[in-house]
Scaffold this motif. Sequence first.
Motif, PDB file in Angstrom:
ATOM      1  N   ALA A   5      -9.651   5.867  -7.462  1.00  0.00           N
ATOM      2  CA  ALA A   5      -9.120   7.370  -7.974  1.00  0.00           C
ATOM      3  C   ALA A   5      -8.231   7.363  -9.090  1.00  0.00           C
ATOM      4  O   ALA A   5      -8.598   8.169  -9.856  1.00  0.00           O
ATOM      5  CB  ALA A   5      -8.488   7.631  -6.657  1.00  0.00           C
ATOM      6  N   PRO A  53       4.705  11.929  -5.686  1.00  0.00           N
ATOM      7  CA  PRO A  53       4.469  11.436  -4.071  1.00  0.00           C
ATOM      8  C   PRO A  53       4.913   9.859  -4.158  1.00  0.00           C
ATOM      9  O   PRO A  53       5.207   9.543  -2.931  1.00  0.00           O
ATOM     10  CB  PRO A  53       2.987  11.911  -3.888  1.00  0.00           C
ATOM     11  CG  PRO A  53       2.699  12.872  -4.659  1.00  0.00           C
ATOM     12  CD  PRO A  53       3.355  12.899  -6.114  1.00  0.00           C
ATOM     13  N   HIS A  54       4.675   9.397  -5.356  1.00  0.00           N
ATOM     14  CA  HIS A  54       5.034   7.853  -5.185  1.00  0.00           C
ATOM     15  C   HIS A  54       6.415   7.520  -4.776  1.00  0.00           C
ATOM     16  O   HIS A  54       6.721   6.433  -4.217  1.00  0.00           O
ATOM     17  CB  HIS A  54       4.604   7.208  -6.575  1.00  0.00           C
ATOM     18  CG  HIS A  54       5.255   5.789  -6.679  1.00  0.00           C
ATOM     19  ND1 HIS A  54       4.146   4.768  -6.140  1.00  0.00           N
ATOM     20  CD2 HIS A  54       5.972   5.089  -7.239  1.00  0.00           C
ATOM     21  CE1 HIS A  54       4.670   3.479  -6.284  1.00  0.00           C
ATOM     22  NE2 HIS A  54       5.772   3.511  -7.054  1.00  0.00           N
ATOM     23  N   VAL A  90      -7.266   8.365   2.780  1.00  0.00           N
ATOM     24  CA  VAL A  90      -6.908   9.439   1.864  1.00  0.00           C
ATOM     25  C   VAL A  90      -5.223   9.902   1.474  1.00  0.00           C
ATOM     26  O   VAL A  90      -5.114   9.907   0.518  1.00  0.00           O
ATOM     27  CB  VAL A  90      -7.494  10.793   2.504  1.00  0.00           C
ATOM     28  CG1 VAL A  90      -7.202  11.935   1.789  1.00  0.00           C
ATOM     29  CG2 VAL A  90      -9.064  10.589   2.456  1.00  0.00           C
ATOM     30  N   SER A  91      -4.363   9.561   2.668  1.00  0.00           N
ATOM     31  CA  SER A  91      -3.093  10.068   1.944  1.00  0.00           C
ATOM     32  C   SER A  91      -2.531   8.785   1.354  1.00  0.00           C
ATOM     33  O   SER A  91      -1.381   8.965   0.585  1.00  0.00           O
ATOM     34  CB  SER A  91      -2.063  10.079   3.588  1.00  0.00           C
ATOM     35  OG  SER A  91      -2.490   8.807   4.394  1.00  0.00           O
ATOM     36  N   ASP A  92      -2.799   7.480   1.531  1.00  0.00           N
ATOM     37  CA  ASP A  92      -2.346   6.544   0.783  1.00  0.00           C
ATOM     38  C   ASP A  92      -2.820   6.438  -0.708  1.00  0.00           C
ATOM     39  O   ASP A  92      -2.012   6.378  -1.615  1.00  0.00           O
ATOM     40  CB  ASP A  92      -2.862   5.100   1.202  1.00  0.00           C
ATOM     41  CG  ASP A  92      -2.483   3.906   0.668  1.00  0.00           C
ATOM     42  OD1 ASP A  92      -1.312   3.468   0.667  1.00  0.00           O
ATOM     43  OD2 ASP A  92      -3.130   3.217  -0.369  1.00  0.00           O
ATOM     44  N   VAL A  93      -4.051   6.913  -0.777  1.00  0.00           N
ATOM     45  CA  VAL A  93      -4.393   7.191  -2.224  1.00  0.00           C
ATOM     46  C   VAL A  93      -3.554   8.430  -2.979  1.00  0.00           C
ATOM     47  O   VAL A  93      -3.287   8.254  -4.196  1.00  0.00           O
ATOM     48  CB  VAL A  93      -5.969   7.450  -2.167  1.00  0.00           C
ATOM     49  CG1 VAL A  93      -6.615   8.024  -3.624  1.00  0.00           C
ATOM     50  CG2 VAL A  93      -6.962   6.286  -1.868  1.00  0.00           C
ATOM     51  N   TRP A  94      -3.714   9.384  -2.037  1.00  0.00           N
ATOM     52  CA  TRP A  94      -2.922  10.733  -2.751  1.00  0.00           C
ATOM     53  C   TRP A  94      -1.240  10.318  -2.931  1.00  0.00           C
ATOM     54  O   TRP A  94      -0.867  10.804  -4.229  1.00  0.00           O
ATOM     55  CB  TRP A  94      -2.966  11.802  -1.600  1.00  0.00           C
ATOM     56  CG  TRP A  94      -1.800  12.871  -1.877  1.00  0.00           C
ATOM     57  CD1 TRP A  94      -2.034  13.780  -2.842  1.00  0.00           C
ATOM     58  CD2 TRP A  94      -0.631  13.188  -1.391  1.00  0.00           C
ATOM     59  NE1 TRP A  94      -0.979  14.709  -2.842  1.00  0.00           N
ATOM     60  CE2 TRP A  94      -0.073  14.291  -1.895  1.00  0.00           C
ATOM     61  CE3 TRP A  94       0.008  12.343  -0.410  1.00  0.00           C
ATOM     62  CZ2 TRP A  94       1.404  14.753  -1.596  1.00  0.00           C
ATOM     63  CZ3 TRP A  94       1.372  12.868  -0.028  1.00  0.00           C
ATOM     64  CH2 TRP A  94       1.907  14.091  -0.580  1.00  0.00           C
ATOM     65  N   LYS A  95      -0.953   9.198  -2.184  1.00  0.00           N
ATOM     66  CA  LYS A  95       0.615   8.987  -2.591  1.00  0.00           C
ATOM     67  C   LYS A  95       0.743   8.034  -3.709  1.00  0.00           C
ATOM     68  O   LYS A  95       1.856   8.143  -4.543  1.00  0.00           O
ATOM     69  CB  LYS A  95       1.211   8.174  -1.279  1.00  0.00           C
ATOM     70  CG  LYS A  95       2.711   7.981  -1.468  1.00  0.00           C
ATOM     71  CD  LYS A  95       3.118   7.288  -0.254  1.00  0.00           C
ATOM     72  CE  LYS A  95       4.526   6.922  -0.312  1.00  0.00           C
ATOM     73  NZ  LYS A  95       4.955   6.155  -1.376  1.00  0.00           N
ATOM     74  N   VAL A 119       1.309  14.378 -10.465  1.00  0.00           N
ATOM     75  CA  VAL A 119       0.609  13.330  -9.299  1.00  0.00           C
ATOM     76  C   VAL A 119       1.327  12.173  -9.265  1.00  0.00           C
ATOM     77  O   VAL A 119       1.007  11.069  -8.238  1.00  0.00           O
ATOM     78  CB  VAL A 119      -0.669  13.209 -10.267  1.00  0.00           C
ATOM     79  CG1 VAL A 119      -1.601  14.266 -10.211  1.00  0.00           C
ATOM     80  CG2 VAL A 119      -0.642  12.483 -11.359  1.00  0.00           C
ATOM     81  N   THR A 168      -7.803   9.451   7.515  1.00  0.00           N
ATOM     82  CA  THR A 168      -6.509  10.175   7.013  1.00  0.00           C
ATOM     83  C   THR A 168      -5.587   8.895   6.360  1.00  0.00           C
ATOM     84  O   THR A 168      -4.952   9.324   5.347  1.00  0.00           O
ATOM     85  CB  THR A 168      -5.698  10.459   8.355  1.00  0.00           C
ATOM     86  OG1 THR A 168      -6.519  11.300   8.920  1.00  0.00           O
ATOM     87  CG2 THR A 168      -4.446  11.131   7.856  1.00  0.00           C
TER      88      THR A 168
END
Length: 318
Positions: free
Chosen positions: A108, A135-136, A184-189, A132, A181
Amino acid sequence: MKSETIKYALQERAIPLKKRKGFFNLRQTWPLHVFLLPSVVLLLIFSYTPMVGFAIGFQDFKPWLGLFGSPFVGLKHFRFMFHDPTALQVIWNTLIIAVFKIIAGALAPFTFALLLNEVRAVIFKRIIQSLVYLPHFISWVILGGILTDLLSTNGMINQLLLWMGLDRIFFLGSGNWYRFTLVVSDVWKDFGFGTIIYLAAMAGINPNMYEAADIDGANNWQKTIHITIPAVIPIAIVIVTLSLGNILNAGFDQVFNTYNPLVYPKGDIIDTYVYRIGLQQGSYSFATAVGFFKSIIGFILIATTYKLASKYANYRIF
């Protein structure tokens, strides 16, 4: 006369060089040792002193008897761990979730950095990069509550699915959907953080290479394939190989703040399992044995991946 002068000058230069090589030359290096001392003390107190507690894994630990009064049972809890279906399932869950996180977490940011690198509008590029990356900095305690509301059966995501004519999805109650979930949520963060690393690597590429490619008539796609990607691959190798050392860390904060008994069979990982059986059920010895097993495997993986990073990407810490 000239040769004697040169010889004397070389001898004068060699004296301080020899002094600098002395490891215990505290007269010159004592400020550095004092500067390092607080970190060493904290490391000893919080990282090495608690290692004495690993002895609990070899005992039938009773809190009222203490560490030195509890009976020694050897490898009893380790043997039970390898025969306990629940413990084996937890280890398997941890590996599956961690591997998918590593793969998705590497692809990603790498892909997004390549796309963002082609954006020529500097202001727009910085805005997207900041969004982007945001969220980190958000804790999983907060994100866990947000995800619980968004992904509930009556949440925004399921309402959108119903509006599109699809069925509701029990994201946080179905094992396979729960794993999806988590990934995906870990990658998004965290993919914004990885994007910055790759963009920094791209910024170090010699502009003359792109100019030479323009003269040869290369388009943007060809420059990306033959210049940008090969230049970033060593950094990607370092990130992936070092992340393999954490393959048994599938994200305690994330899982702890989003899981429930419905997803234990496929969503429970080593850290949450140790927390639950150790602190909630009082099985201190067995929980310590599982944690000790994880620590040993983690140490082996970190040492191995460091060697791989040194061999294939020339990455060394010391």
